[in-house]
Enzyme design. Structure first.
Site, PDB file in Angstrom:
ATOM      1  N   GLU A 205     -62.934 -10.488  67.391  1.00  0.00           N
ATOM      2  CA  GLU A 205     -62.119  -9.409  67.102  1.00  0.00           C
ATOM      3  C   GLU A 205     -61.309  -8.760  68.318  1.00  0.00           C
ATOM      4  OE1 GLU A 205     -63.303  -7.067  63.495  1.00  0.00           O
ATOM      5  OE2 GLU A 205     -62.117  -5.455  64.758  1.00  0.00           O
TER       6      GLU A 205
ATOM      7  N   HIS B 273     -70.569   0.256  49.746  1.00  0.00           N
ATOM      8  CA  HIS B 273     -69.614  -0.197  50.699  1.00  0.00           C
ATOM      9  C   HIS B 273     -68.261  -0.462  50.077  1.00  0.00           C
ATOM     10  CE1 HIS B 273     -67.832  -1.824  54.413  1.00  0.00           C
ATOM     11  NE2 HIS B 273     -67.784  -3.175  53.584  1.00  0.00           N
TER      12      HIS B 273
ATOM     13  N   GLU C  64     -63.458  -6.404  48.235  1.00  0.00           N
ATOM     14  CA  GLU C  64     -63.406  -7.297  49.304  1.00  0.00           C
ATOM     15  C   GLU C  64     -62.459  -8.592  49.073  1.00  0.00           C
ATOM     16  OE1 GLU C  64     -64.054  -6.328  52.215  1.00  0.00           O
ATOM     17  OE2 GLU C  64     -66.030  -5.297  52.329  1.00  0.00           O
TER      18      GLU C  64
ATOM     19  N   ARG D  80     -58.682 -10.472  63.965  1.00  0.00           N
ATOM     20  CA  ARG D  80     -59.648 -10.560  63.023  1.00  0.00           C
ATOM     21  C   ARG D  80     -59.796  -9.005  62.496  1.00  0.00           C
ATOM     22  NH1 ARG D  80     -65.914 -12.681  62.999  1.00  0.00           N
ATOM     23  NH2 ARG D  80     -66.635 -11.435  61.252  1.00  0.00           N
TER      24      ARG D  80
ATOM     25  N   ARG E  49     -84.083 -13.691  72.213  1.00  0.00           N
ATOM     26  CA  ARG E  49     -82.837 -13.858  72.643  1.00  0.00           C
ATOM     27  C   ARG E  49     -82.170 -14.837  71.725  1.00  0.00           C
ATOM     28  NH1 ARG E  49     -85.604 -14.354  77.776  1.00  0.00           N
ATOM     29  NH2 ARG E  49     -85.376 -12.271  78.773  1.00  0.00           N
TER      30      ARG E  49
ATOM     31  N   ASN F 218     -60.446  -5.600  58.207  1.00  0.00           N
ATOM     32  CA  ASN F 218     -61.043  -4.193  57.907  1.00  0.00           C
ATOM     33  C   ASN F 218     -59.863  -3.517  57.407  1.00  0.00           C
ATOM     34  OD1 ASN F 218     -63.419  -4.011  59.079  1.00  0.00           O
ATOM     35  ND2 ASN F 218     -62.511  -4.390  61.182  1.00  0.00           N
TER      36      ASN F 218
ATOM     37  N   HIS G 219     -61.124  -0.483  55.359  1.00  0.00           N
ATOM     38  CA  HIS G 219     -62.222   0.189  56.100  1.00  0.00           C
ATOM     39  C   HIS G 219     -62.318   1.395  56.708  1.00  0.00           C
ATOM     40  CE1 HIS G 219     -63.018  -3.982  54.561  1.00  0.00           C
ATOM     41  NE2 HIS G 219     -64.407  -3.918  55.100  1.00  0.00           N
TER      42      HIS G 219
ATOM     43  N   LYS H  62     -60.973 -15.964  55.302  1.00  0.00           N
ATOM     44  CA  LYS H  62     -62.081 -15.615  56.429  1.00  0.00           C
ATOM     45  C   LYS H  62     -62.225 -16.544  57.426  1.00  0.00           C
ATOM     46  CE  LYS H  62     -65.651 -12.581  57.740  1.00  0.00           C
ATOM     47  NZ  LYS H  62     -66.427 -11.560  57.266  1.00  0.00           N
TER      48      LYS H  62
ATOM     49  N   LYS I  39     -70.663 -11.268  62.006  1.00  0.00           N
ATOM     50  CA  LYS I  39     -70.818 -10.190  62.247  1.00  0.00           C
ATOM     51  C   LYS I  39     -72.298  -9.532  61.796  1.00  0.00           C
ATOM     52  CE  LYS I  39     -66.232  -7.750  62.773  1.00  0.00           C
ATOM     53  NZ  LYS I  39     -65.363  -7.038  62.419  1.00  0.00           N
TER      54      LYS I  39
ATOM     55  N   HIS J 226     -65.034   3.609  55.527  1.00  0.00           N
ATOM     56  CA  HIS J 226     -66.289   3.876  56.554  1.00  0.00           C
ATOM     57  C   HIS J 226     -66.526   5.356  56.584  1.00  0.00           C
ATOM     58  CE1 HIS J 226     -66.763  -0.274  58.394  1.00  0.00           C
ATOM     59  NE2 HIS J 226     -67.252  -0.140  57.392  1.00  0.00           N
TER      60      HIS J 226
HETATM   61  P1  NAD Z   1     -76.293  -4.732  49.263  1.00  0.00           P
HETATM   62  O1  NAD Z   1     -76.853  -5.682  50.161  1.00  0.00           O
HETATM   63  O2  NAD Z   1     -76.902  -3.288  49.136  1.00  0.00           O
HETATM   64  O3  NAD Z   1     -76.565  -5.227  47.823  1.00  0.00           O
HETATM   65  C1  NAD Z   1     -76.312  -4.604  46.580  1.00  0.00           C
HETATM   66  C2  NAD Z   1     -77.310  -4.031  45.533  1.00  0.00           C
HETATM   67  O4  NAD Z   1     -77.352  -5.443  44.736  1.00  0.00           O
HETATM   68  C3  NAD Z   1     -78.655  -4.161  46.274  1.00  0.00           C
HETATM   69  O5  NAD Z   1     -79.291  -3.129  45.380  1.00  0.00           O
HETATM   70  C4  NAD Z   1     -79.144  -5.244  46.254  1.00  0.00           C
HETATM   71  O6  NAD Z   1     -80.632  -5.157  46.232  1.00  0.00           O
HETATM   72  C5  NAD Z   1     -78.876  -5.900  45.094  1.00  0.00           C
HETATM   73  N1  NAD Z   1     -78.693  -7.609  44.745  1.00  0.00           N
HETATM   74  C6  NAD Z   1     -78.377  -8.277  45.585  1.00  0.00           C
HETATM   75  N2  NAD Z   1     -78.328  -9.426  45.100  1.00  0.00           N
HETATM   76  C7  NAD Z   1     -78.547  -9.110  43.961  1.00  0.00           C
HETATM   77  C8  NAD Z   1     -78.846  -9.992  42.721  1.00  0.00           C
HETATM   78  N3  NAD Z   1     -78.275 -11.257  42.859  1.00  0.00           N
HETATM   79  N4  NAD Z   1     -78.987  -9.653  41.400  1.00  0.00           N
HETATM   80  C9  NAD Z   1     -79.204  -8.231  41.369  1.00  0.00           C
HETATM   81  N5  NAD Z   1     -79.487  -7.509  42.367  1.00  0.00           N
HETATM   82  C10 NAD Z   1     -78.851  -7.856  43.365  1.00  0.00           C
HETATM   83  O7  NAD Z   1     -74.651  -4.596  49.351  1.00  0.00           O
HETATM   84  P2  NAD Z   1     -73.420  -5.697  49.620  1.00  0.00           P
HETATM   85  O8  NAD Z   1     -72.237  -4.950  48.882  1.00  0.00           O
HETATM   86  O9  NAD Z   1     -73.791  -6.989  49.446  1.00  0.00           O
HETATM   87  O10 NAD Z   1     -72.999  -5.589  51.109  1.00  0.00           O
HETATM   88  C11 NAD Z   1     -72.543  -4.369  51.767  1.00  0.00           C
HETATM   89  C12 NAD Z   1     -73.054  -4.301  53.181  1.00  0.00           C
HETATM   90  O11 NAD Z   1     -72.611  -5.452  53.829  1.00  0.00           O
HETATM   91  C13 NAD Z   1     -72.698  -3.063  53.764  1.00  0.00           C
HETATM   92  O12 NAD Z   1     -73.738  -2.555  54.620  1.00  0.00           O
HETATM   93  C14 NAD Z   1     -71.574  -3.550  54.695  1.00  0.00           C
HETATM   94  O13 NAD Z   1     -71.183  -2.740  55.939  1.00  0.00           O
HETATM   95  C15 NAD Z   1     -71.982  -5.110  55.006  1.00  0.00           C
HETATM   96  N6  NAD Z   1     -70.636  -5.901  55.260  1.00  0.00           N
HETATM   97  C16 NAD Z   1     -70.765  -6.807  56.197  1.00  0.00           C
HETATM   98  C17 NAD Z   1     -69.710  -7.639  56.663  1.00  0.00           C
HETATM   99  C18 NAD Z   1     -69.705  -8.396  57.785  1.00  0.00           C
HETATM  100  O14 NAD Z   1     -68.829  -9.093  57.983  1.00  0.00           O
HETATM  101  N7  NAD Z   1     -71.051  -8.495  58.361  1.00  0.00           N
HETATM  102  C19 NAD Z   1     -68.594  -7.612  55.788  1.00  0.00           C
HETATM  103  C20 NAD Z   1     -68.492  -6.569  54.743  1.00  0.00           C
HETATM  104  C21 NAD Z   1     -69.523  -5.836  54.452  1.00  0.00           C
HETATM  105  N1  GLY Z   2     -65.795  -7.874  57.311  1.00  0.00           N
HETATM  106  C1  GLY Z   2     -64.980  -7.792  58.558  1.00  0.00           C
HETATM  107  C2  GLY Z   2     -65.184  -8.903  59.457  1.00  0.00           C
HETATM  108  O1  GLY Z   2     -65.966  -9.914  59.266  1.00  0.00           O
HETATM  109  O2  GLY Z   2     -64.520  -8.905  60.604  1.00  0.00           O
END
Ligand code: NAD
Ligand code: GLY
Length: 366
Positions: free
Chosen positions: A242, A270, A190, A246, A126, A250, A253, A232, A148, A257
């Site tokens: 949100e 992404h 972003e 918030r 939890r 997006n 997005h 942010k 998130k 998406h």
């Molecule tokens: P990712 O986590 O897939 O990383 C991208 C690639 O880079 C992967 O292959 C990873 O292994 C590699 N990598 C990471 N760090 C590295 C480094 N320092 N050196 C070499 N390679 C490295 O993708 P991302 O773009 O970081 O994140 C995308 C994800 O984030 C999506 O799933 C998206 O939905 C999510 N997201 C979430 C929020 C939120 O608010 N929680 C906001 C935006 C995006």
């Molecule tokens: N990336 C969208 C949010 O954090 O709300």
């Protein structure tokens, strides 16, 4: 140059869930970065097959001064693994190594690792504390901040998750040195987003400094990460869960998406979906009469310069609409878009489907 940059701290103000984002080169190896974490017998580092060989041992070495046991779980890499199987692997490791309800989880990787580790931390016994150590530009400017957490479902992105805040975010700018260029561009999507939705001057700054950002100039990256996190923090501080504001985060997005889900997770990154989605959302803002035509051209130019796609895949208009109807912002099947009504000011609204179809025709490959 790295050593000349001093530590930047951006606070996230959320009453008892408040925490700091620390931004600087070299943070991973500095003892001060890890001081003051919650006391526990064990920490579990979650990483993936790409990031673990680069950084896991350095993080483990720092954590060894604070925890009796350091457990690890190394997951397969990729958006297509942001699913129940990976989530279960984290929970299995926590239980198999008898981790108690004080265990601190450490997410070492990009947004995929951060989102899944945060979700595991939210549900394990939890709720246990977790630290975000984002190693992609995208995760440093967006996903590691604001609480998130989620996994994907085959029918929709991030459809299963929770709001759950980390206790700290450590954004070490030096980890960006090993990032592939395509991933750097994805992160820039972003960064660019924050301009039109909240800060017109930041969009000017991005345009003026895009070459330096693409060349990974640390001073430019430090400012981009700082300003993105400040915006942010400002948004999340007002609307953590949100209920309104918030949603502006997006921008791009809804279309993005749809591209990601429609093509299959991992096909487009992404950030690539978001970049192209911002072109579409800008075009829709223009066609609704909210912005002058020059705005869409400007957005297309900056997104293209950042190395991102500006033309969407031809999924078919009906398929796009179907995918966008399951977006989390949709209400009663009506798609709601984040649109720009003035530079630095976003608005949420629906749009006639015929107009959305026109935009899709205009912005997808022939
Ligand atoms: P990712 O986590 O897939 O990383 C991208 C690639 O880079 C992967 O292959 C990873 O292994 C590699 N990598 C990471 N760090 C590295 C480094 N320092 N050196 C070499 N390679 C490295 O993708 P991302 O773009 O970081 O994140 C995308 C994800 O984030 C999506 O799933 C998206 O939905 C999510 N997201 C979430 C929020 C939120 O608010 N929680 C906001 C935006 C995006
Ligand atoms: N990336 C969208 C949010 O954090 O709300």
């Amino acid at each position: 140059m790295s050593s000349q940059l001093s530590l930047i701290t951006v606070p996230i103000a959320l009453a008892e869930r408040s925490y700091d984002i620390l931004i600087a080169p070299g943070l991973l190896d500095q003892a001060a970065s890890w001081q003051g974490l919650p006391k526990a017998a064990a920490a579990l580092i979650v990483s993936n097959e790409t990031v673990a060989p680069l950084y896991l041992e350095r993080v483990r070495a720092q954590l060894a001064s604070h925890f009796q046991r350091i457990e690890t779980v190394v997951l397969p890499d990729g958006e297509e693994h942001k699913d129940w199987t990976s989530l279960n692997a984290i929970i299995d490791q926590l239980l198999a190594t008898a981790c108690d309800r004080k265990t601190v989880l450490v997410a070492l990787g990009g947004g995929v690792i951060g989102d899944m580790t945060g979700f595991a931390a939210a549900v394990y016994m939890r709720g246990v504390p977790f630290v975000q150590v984002p190693t992609t530009l995208l995760s440093q400017v967006d996903s590691s901040v604001g609480g998130k957490t989620a996994i994907n479902h085959p029918l929709g992105k991030n459809m299963v998750g929770a709001f759950y805040q980390p206790v700290r975010v450590l954004a070490d700018l030096d980890t960006l040195d090993t990032l592939p260029q395509r991933e750097l561009s994805a992160g820039l999507a972003e960064v660019i987003k924050y301009g039109p939705i909240a800060d017109a001057a930041f969009l000017d700054w991005i345009e003026a400094n895009l070459d330096a950002l693409m060349a990974r100039d640390k001073t430019a990256l430090a400012h981009a990460v700082k300003r993105s996190c400040e915006i942010k923090a400002w948004v999340v501080g007002q609307d953590e869960r949100e209920s309104g504001l918030r949603a502006i985060l997006n921008f791009g997005h809804t279309f993005g998406h749809a591209i990601e889900t429609g093509l299959g997770y991992g096909e487009w990154l992404h950030g690539e979906g978001v970049g192209c989605g911002m072109v579409m959302a800008s075009e829709l803002s223009v066609r609704l009469g909210l912005m002058p035509a020059e705005f869409a051209s400007r957005m297309r130019r900056v997104i293209q310069r950042a190395g991102l796609p500006t033309i969407g895949p031809r999924l078919g208009t009906e398929r796009y609409l179907e995918l966008m109807r399951v977006d989390k912002k949709a209400e009663g099947g009506e798609i709601r878009f984040v649109l720009i009504e003035a530079l630095g000011k976003a608005v949420m609204r629906s749009a006639p489907e015929a107009l959305v179809a026109e935009v899709l025709e205009h912005c997808t490959a022939a």
